[in-house]
Design a protein around this motif. Structure first.
Motif, short mmCIF file in Angstrom:
data_model
loop_
_atom_site.label_atom_id
_atom_site.label_comp_id
_atom_site.label_asym_id
_atom_site.label_seq_id
_atom_site.Cartn_x
_atom_site.Cartn_y
_atom_site.Cartn_z
N PRO A 58 0.85 -1.31 -0.07
CA PRO A 58 0.08 -0.02 -0.10
C PRO A 58 0.72 1.35 -0.01
N VAL A 59 2.10 1.22 0.13
CA VAL A 59 3.09 2.35 0.25
C VAL A 59 4.03 2.19 -0.89
N GLY A 60 3.61 1.87 -2.13
CA GLY A 60 4.29 1.60 -3.29
C GLY A 60 4.78 0.26 -3.55
N ASP A 61 5.24 0.20 -4.68
CA ASP A 61 5.77 -0.83 -5.40
C ASP A 61 7.31 -0.83 -5.01
N LEU A 62 7.80 -1.31 -3.75
CA LEU A 62 9.20 -1.00 -3.20
C LEU A 62 10.23 -1.88 -3.90
N GLY A 63 11.14 -1.25 -4.24
CA GLY A 63 12.61 -1.55 -4.87
C GLY A 63 13.71 -1.13 -3.86
N VAL A 64 14.57 -1.93 -3.48
CA VAL A 64 15.77 -1.37 -2.65
C VAL A 64 16.76 -1.38 -3.14
N ALA A 65 17.73 -0.35 -3.33
CA ALA A 65 19.18 -0.25 -3.82
C ALA A 65 19.80 0.45 -2.83
N ILE A 66 20.59 -0.41 -2.13
CA ILE A 66 21.37 -0.02 -0.77
C ILE A 66 22.44 0.84 -1.48
N SER A 67 22.51 2.15 -0.89
CA SER A 67 23.55 2.89 -1.10
C SER A 67 24.18 2.83 -2.59
N LEU A 68 25.37 2.25 -2.83
CA LEU A 68 26.09 2.27 -4.19
C LEU A 68 25.29 1.56 -5.18
N ASP A 69 24.24 0.74 -4.61
CA ASP A 69 23.39 0.08 -6.08
C ASP A 69 22.37 1.11 -6.72
N ALA A 70 22.07 2.12 -5.98
CA ALA A 70 21.35 3.11 -6.44
C ALA A 70 22.02 4.05 -7.76
N PHE A 71 23.40 3.81 -7.70
CA PHE A 71 24.28 4.51 -8.67
C PHE A 71 24.36 3.79 -9.83
N ARG A 72 24.03 2.38 -9.81
CA ARG A 72 24.29 1.39 -10.76
C ARG A 72 23.31 1.17 -11.87
N ALA A 73 23.58 1.28 -13.18
CA ALA A 73 22.29 1.30 -13.89
C ALA A 73 21.75 -0.22 -14.15
N ASP A 74 22.60 -1.37 -13.87
CA ASP A 74 22.14 -2.45 -13.97
C ASP A 74 21.01 -2.86 -12.90
N VAL A 75 21.22 -2.25 -11.51
CA VAL A 75 20.32 -2.27 -10.40
C VAL A 75 19.15 -1.61 -10.74
N ILE A 76 19.14 -0.23 -11.10
CA ILE A 76 17.94 0.46 -11.58
C ILE A 76 17.26 -0.10 -12.48
#
Length: 418
Positions: free
Chosen positions: A203-221
């Motif tokens: 109910p608070v969104g379709d949650l995806g987690v990218a911990i720290s450096l993962d959020a900088f990486r195109a393959d994770v996003i």
């Protein structure tokens, strides 16, 4: 908006930690509760609330039970002393599971620390009635064996756990891309697997987690985008002065101001993404022994959602920031860079460790979810049973067996040196 739309609030907590917060179970519980107390005034009774905590907020639990350790002033000294005092448990782990001393030290206390971490977060989610991103902590991977947990030998990942308001498990995410400090010469963690990243509809969104450096990486996003992620969670612990220079693989020679680099994570994901509409990026601050943590927490969205221009220090204003924690001061770049050094661990400056804490919040809306609920992994099944109190702690070997293993290990090392 349509009647099936989801309306909810997100809260990001920017806490300040101290080594003393982790020397006992009671101290850890107080520190975690204090963060939910900071968030409490911003929770809305008329809609679901998601509270997002910071990266590695369970890492210093390695100090638990050793109140003398913070007096050693550096993590290297503390780790060496802890390893020596816990030799009966750590050395057999090194020999049996072929790990380094730092990982063995963490694995030796992982059963108690995992239970403390999970049960503390479960109780807080229930008490405050919130969806809780617990931040992240070094944790083994488990499977259930009858009524006990069985740990995968030698594995210790940087894990985020998501809980619902009843304290039930939603899902677990491992960090895929480790920083140099998290690798063999540092915390010595195991990287997660890219193909195991999933999106969790709530109910608070379709949650995806990218911990720290993962959020900088195109393959994770890209993987999270492909699964329909609408709310990106980026728990963070930036282990450097916020206004210092950053240089990371794949090109550590290409240095830039840390805040400039941070624009390539959550802000880019929400301002240029397809499905990712919002991102929540809490950052912990404070000096732990000789380690420095600093940053500016943020909640980001599409430019049209947040048209007011603003941004991190040392960067130019731009749209896309729904909420942004101010840094400790404003001023010209040279002044800010010096202030970052003054705040850092063991600087000796009067402003040492005087970081700013904060709480950010935003009311968000999304259409009804079309994402399927992902199947649970064996590790998630095991943690779910632990959280529900249906599973026993794994049995620890009797002390005489551990001592015998230690003696055999020492004999083996002596023979190798001959």
């Amino acid at each position: 908006m349509a009647s099936g739309d989801r309306h909810f609030r997100v809260v990001a907590v920017q806490p300040k930690w101290h080594a003393e917060d982790f020397i006992s179970a009671a101290a850890f519980r107080r520190w975690m509760r204090a963060q939910l107390e900071q968030a409490r005034p911003h929770m809305r009774p008329d809609r679901p609330t998601l509270v997002v905590l910071t990266e590695l907020n369970g890492l210093p639990l390695v100090l638990r039970g050793s109140p003398w350790a913070p007096r050693l002033r550096t993590f290297e000294r503390a780790a060496a002393a802890l390893f020596a005092t816990r030799l009966v448990r750590t050395l057999p782990l090194m020999l049996r599971e072929r790990t380094g001393p730092v990982r063995a030290l963490q694995l030796a206390g992982s059963e108690e620390n995992t239970r403390l971490y999970l049960e503390t977060c479960r109780d807080l989610a229930r008490e405050y009635g919130v969806y809780l991103c617990c931040g992240s902590t070094p944790m083994p991977r488990y499977v259930r064996r009858g009524r006990s947990l069985s740990r995968e030998p030698g594995v210790l990942t940087n894990q985020t756990v998501l809980l619902d308001p009843s304290g039930n498990l939603i899902g677990v995410t491992d960090k895929v891309h480790l920083t140099p400090d998290e690798q063999g010469d540092g915390v010595d963690l195991t990287p997660g697997r890219l193909n195991e990243l999933r999106v969790f509809p709530t109910p608070v969104g379709d949650l995806g987690v990218a911990i720290s450096l993962d959020a900088f990486r195109a393959d994770v996003i890209e993987r999270l985008e492909a699964q329909g992620c609408t709310v990106l969670l980026q728990p963070d612990a930036n282990g450097a002065p916020w206004t210092s220079l950053e240089g990371l693989p794949p090109d550590p020679q290409q240095v830039r101001d840390q805040p400039v680099a941070w624009l390539e994570s959550s802000w880019t994901a929400t301002t240029s993404g397809r499905n990712i509409r919002y991102a929540v990026n809490p950052m912990v601050v404070g000096n732990l022994l000789d380690l420095t943590f600093d940053g500016q927490s943020a909640i980001t969205g599409r430019p049209e959602d947040a048209p007011e221009p603003r941004s991190y220090v040392l960067t130019s204003p731009r749209p896309g920031f729904l909420a942004l924690a101010p840094w400790v001061e404003e001023g010209p770049p040279e002044q800010l860079r010096q202030t970052g050094l003054d705040l850092a661990a063991h600087s000796g400056h009067p402003r040492e460790n005087t970081y700013r804490t904060d709480v950010l919040f935003a009311d968000l809306s999304l259409p009804a979810s079309t994402c399927p609920v992902p199947p649970r992994t064996p590790h998630e099944e095991a943690l779910d049973e632990l959280l529900r109190g249906r599973i026993q702690s794994s049995r620890r070997a009797p002390s005489w067996i551990m001592l015998g293993t230690l003696m055999l290990g020492l004999l083996r090392l002596i023979r190798q040196k001959r």
